[in-house]
Design an enzyme around this catalytic site. Structure first.
Site, PDB file in Angstrom:
ATOM      1  CD  GLU A   1     -38.349  49.047 -55.115  1.00 55.57           C
ATOM      2  OE1 GLU A   1     -37.921  50.131 -54.687  1.00 55.57           O
ATOM      3  OE2 GLU A   1     -38.355  48.159 -56.013  1.00 55.57           O
TER       4      GLU A   1
ATOM      5  CB  SER B   1     -35.008  54.598 -58.507  1.00 59.85           C
ATOM      6  OG  SER B   1     -35.763  55.668 -58.342  1.00 59.85           O
TER       7      SER B   1
ATOM      8  CG  HIS C   1     -36.096  52.595 -53.974  1.00 61.69           C
ATOM      9  ND1 HIS C   1     -36.736  52.258 -55.116  1.00 61.69           N
ATOM     10  CD2 HIS C   1     -35.538  53.702 -54.387  1.00 61.69           C
ATOM     11  CE1 HIS C   1     -36.523  53.023 -55.978  1.00 61.69           C
ATOM     12  NE2 HIS C   1     -35.735  53.882 -55.723  1.00 61.69           N
TER      13      HIS C   1
END
Length: 544
Positions: free
Chosen positions: A331, A213, A425
């Site tokens: 995600e 990320s 995610h």
């Protein structure tokens, strides 16, 4: 015996004689003598300072290398986390990072007990450049170290304290720039690692930067930053996002100039000058900045970040190193605030897409149909932020002759699937680190069965193999072919499966959208996609 050798012998004797250090591993590094802890084939050293505290007049300045410490430093506790707002209640990512301080520029080392020139992985935590810490339990490097690599996790300045650009800061800089302090921290940490990791059994000539990320965004910045060149040899990017980036003095691509953005923050905080900003309590700055609309990003300043990331990779100016990149199928399931609300009916969805995507609307609707509208909206945002970025990284690195490896993480398990969070995610991180039992309190619990254990071991072995050699391999698992071999990728679902041609049409559509926005010059590319996208500009030369 020389005086220097006599002094060193005395220091080591004191370390070994100290009750606190009895049986503890002791390392004499260029940074100083350090005592850590040992357990289950791993030596651990926590809270090692790599830069001087950025406090007082050092706030918003490039990091200064930490001086060599005196005596024996006990390294059994993590350093303070960098200042960040309180975590959101109810978030599966919420975790107490412990004490916070501006004196937070430290790193941690996990090393195999008998390591000698072992490959090194430097982990950069995520958290939107706003939150996170190297001390988070899920990032514990013990299991990876037992697989034969040295793991280093680092802290770096966050939020406004890490990324503020401001006219007065630029004026006092010898290079005339500001912002990017968190990125400069990461570069300083890599310099420390280059100087010191050999003493811990690591190979300074075999260093991989890795992150997820915002950590992967940071790895992209490092790939693009001339100052980071030569400090690492490979890169791993999990769920990176190659969005448009504010430029220091120019409003471009719909982004406010970074200096203007920073000056607006200072005004909203009631600070009429840089001196007033530096006099403010760091927690007050950190906690109030998000409410003003301030978002931290790197700054395209022509120095640290020479140009937009898409331009750097188009020109082949990124670091020429092997690369592994990918994203997760779910995600946005845990990041639903990034996706717009679902329209009231399919007709409204189709009308919105046709209005916004014009001659590319049919291509869009074939990939993200109205018949599965709710899922299409999640996939639209996922692909623009993460899917397009992952494939672009693999394609552009292959174009400069470097091995690149692409993956899609599509692994679910009962607790996650029941919560509607299939392959969410960051859900790959515990498998990579072998920390399935060390997730956050609200993280969907990962089963402790043999199937999950095998899956995690396979993922971890691919990662450690890439760190060691630049080629991801796992015994008994499929061969992971480079992207250049027929757009190959690895799909991680119930198990690893080699595949090719990821999501046909996805990369091409998003590439066309970004190309047109870049040509027009007034529209950002980020999460403004699908039914909330601005009207797409007409095709321009060089764009589909």
């Amino acid at each position: 015996m020389t005086l220097a050798r006599t002094a060193l012998a005395s220091i080591l004797a004191l370390a070994l004689a100290s009750p606190a250090a009895a049986g503890a591993p002791v390392v004499n590094a260029p940074a100083g003598v350090v005592s850590g802890e040992a357990g289950d084939g791993v030596r651990i050293f926590r809270g090692l300072p790599y830069a001087a505290p950025p406090i007082g007049n050092r706030r918003w300045k490039p990091p200064v290398p930490a001086p060599r410490w005196e005596g024996v430093r006990e390294a059994t506790r993590f350093g303070a986390a960098c200042y960040q707002p309180p975590s959101r209640p109810g978030s599966i990512y919420s975790e107490d990072v412990g004490p916070m301080s501006e004196d937070c520029l430290s790193l941690n080392v996990w090393t195999p007990a008998k390591a000698k020139r072992a490959p090194v992985m430097v982990w950069i935590h995520g958290g939107s450049l706003v939150a996170g810490a190297s001390s988070q339990a899920m990032y514990d490097g013990s299991a990876l170290a037992r697989r034969g690599i040295v793991v280093v996790s680092i802290n770096y300045r966050l939020g406004a304290l890490g990324y503020l650009a401001h006219p007065e800061l630029s004026a006092e800089s010898p290079e005339g720039v500001s912002g990017n302090y968190g990125l400069l921290d990461q570069i300083e940490a890599l310099r420390w690692i280059r100087r010191n990791i050999g003493a811990f059994g690591g190979d300074p000539a075999n260093v991989t930067v890795a992150g997820e990320s915002a950590g992967a965004l940071s790895v992209m910045y490092l790939l693009a930053a001339p100052a980071a060149r030569g400090l690492f040899d490979k890169a791993i990017l999990q769920s990176a996002y190659m969005i448009s980036t504010p430029e220091l003095k120019t409003a471009r691509f719909g982004e406010t100039a970074a200096e203007v953005h920073g000056a607006a923050l200072a005004a909203k905080l009631g600070a009429g000058s840089l001196a007033a900003l530096r006099a403010m309590d760091p927690a007050e700055i950190t906690n109030k900045a998000p409410a003003t609309g301030y978002l931290p990003f790197g700054t395209v300043d022509g120095k640290i970040l020479p140009r937009q990331l898409v331009e750097t990779f188009d020109k082949g100016e990124q670091a020429p190193v092997p690369l592994l990149a990918g994203f997760n199928s779910g995600e946005i399931r845990s990041l639903r605030f990034l996706a717009p609300p679902v329209p009231q009916d399919e007709a409204a969805y189709v009308a919105a897409i046709r209005e916004r995507y014009g001659d590319l609307a049919d291509d869009f609707l074939s990939l993200y149909p109205a018949s599965t509208m709710a899922e299409s909206i999640l996939a639209t945002t996922r692909d623009m932020l993460y899917g397009w970025t992952a494939e672009r990284l693999a394609a552009k690195q292959a174009a400069i002759g470097q091995p690149s490896f692409l993956y899609l993480f599509d692994h679910g398990y009962p607790a996650a699937d029941e919560a509607g969070l299939h392959a969410f995610h960051a859900s790959e991180i515990p498998y990579v680190f072998g920390t399935e039992r060390r997730t956050t309190a609200l993280w969907p619990r990962i089963p402790d069965g043999p199937g999950e254990q095998r899956f995690g071991a396979t993922l971890s072995r691919y990662w450690t193999s890439f760190v060691a050699s630049g080629a991801p391999r796992a015994p008994g698992a499929p061969r992971w072919a480079p992207y250049a071999k027929g757009e190959a990728f690895m799909r991680f679902a119930e198990r690893a499966r080699a595949d090719s041609n990821l999501m046909p049409g996805m990369y091409e559509l998003n590439e066309a959208v970004v190309c047109r926005r870049r040509a027009q010059g007034a529209t950002p590319w980020n999460w403004n996609v699908g039914i909330v996208a601005p009207a797409l500009p007409a095709a321009a030369p060089g764009c589909r």
